[in-house]
Scaffold this active site. Structure first.
Site: not given
Ligand code: FPP
Length: 236
Positions: A12, A29, A123
């Site tokens: 997050d 991201h 893993l």
């Molecule tokens: C949360 O931050 C993150 C996500 C919803 C997406 C996670 C995805 C990745 C790290 C990229 C791709 C993943 C892989 C496995 C290659 P948020 O957008 O909710 O952040 P915020 O709460 O600050 O808005």
């Protein structure tokens, strides 16, 4: 140090990390993918057997289409780029979730990556994509109901099933429950993640935004876990 067999992370804070720097959310991201790589490496180095990551929830489909597209695109690109890394390092790659909602091209790439890495054993990296805990429990209950309906002769045996028997209907069948669930960015909630499987998971919350959560932070949550006393509702 007592090392958890299965570490699961609610990644997050990508959006906030980017906004704080005056960048587009997608930049957060993209930087988050670097943390995925770092934590995967750290998991291998520490002897963790399962690392699972909450990459996209069923609720995340409600984000602006441009962000959904960017996330799905990143997922696709990362998978293609990391395949040789998975093969070199003995990583088994698995995607779990409501895959019917994913684009066909993404699904076939996922299938190919899962097939090519299926015999790796160092893993297991599980990506939860289009996943939610309630969705998982509901789809499991539907499978169970169908099995009962189709096997009237086995009704008594099936209805006597305990929680361990129900595990096999969940998408995580065969994967041990997480010993440790970590959430980054200072938020302290489960957000519909592994509601059944996380019944006895230790929870650790980190104030770091996901793009800042690298090897040192990963090792530090393992250290915190090693000091926890797990009693599973019993007296020691
Ligand atoms: C949360 O931050 C993150 C996500 C919803 C997406 C996670 C995805 C990745 C790290 C990229 C791709 C993943 C892989 C496995 C290659 P948020 O957008 O909710 O952040 P915020 O709460 O600050 O808005």
């Amino acid at each position: 140090m007592k090392v958890p067999e299965h570490v699961s992370i609610i990644m997050d804070g990508n959006g906030r990390w980017a906004t704080e720097r005056g960048l587009d959310r997608t930049a957060g991201h993209m930087e988050g993918v670097e943390s995925v790589r770092a934590c995967t490496e750290a998991a291998v180095e520490c002897g963790v057997k399962y690392l699972s990551l909450y990459a996209f929830s069923e609720e995340n489909w409600g984000r602006p289409q441009s962000e959904v597209d960017a996330l799905m695109g990143l997922m696709f690109k990362s998978m293609v780029e990391e395949l040789s890394n998975f093969l070199d390092n003995g990583i088994r790659f698995i995607v779990l979730g409501n895959r019917q909602r994913l684009a066909e091209a993404l699904n076939s790439e996922i299938d190919a990556c899962m097939e090519k890495t299926k015999d790796n054993g160092t893993l297991t990296l599980v990506i939860f994509l289009s996943y939610s805990g309630k969705w998982d429990i509901l789809q499991a209950a539907k499978k169970f109901a169908l099995e009962v309906a189709r096997n009237p002769g086995r009704e008594e045996e099936l209805m006597a099933m305990g929680p361990e028997g129900f595990d096999r209907y969940l998408v995580t069948a065969g994967i041990p429950d997480p010993d440790l669930i970590v959430r980054t960015s200072g938020e302290m909630r489960l957000s519909n993640y592994l509601l059944w499987q996380g019944a006895y998971s230790e929870l650790v919350f980190s104030d770091l935004m996901w793009p800042d959560f690298r090897k040192e932070a990963f090792r530090s949550v393992l250290e915190t876990y090693s000091k926890r006393d797990r009693r599973y509702g019993k007296v020691k």
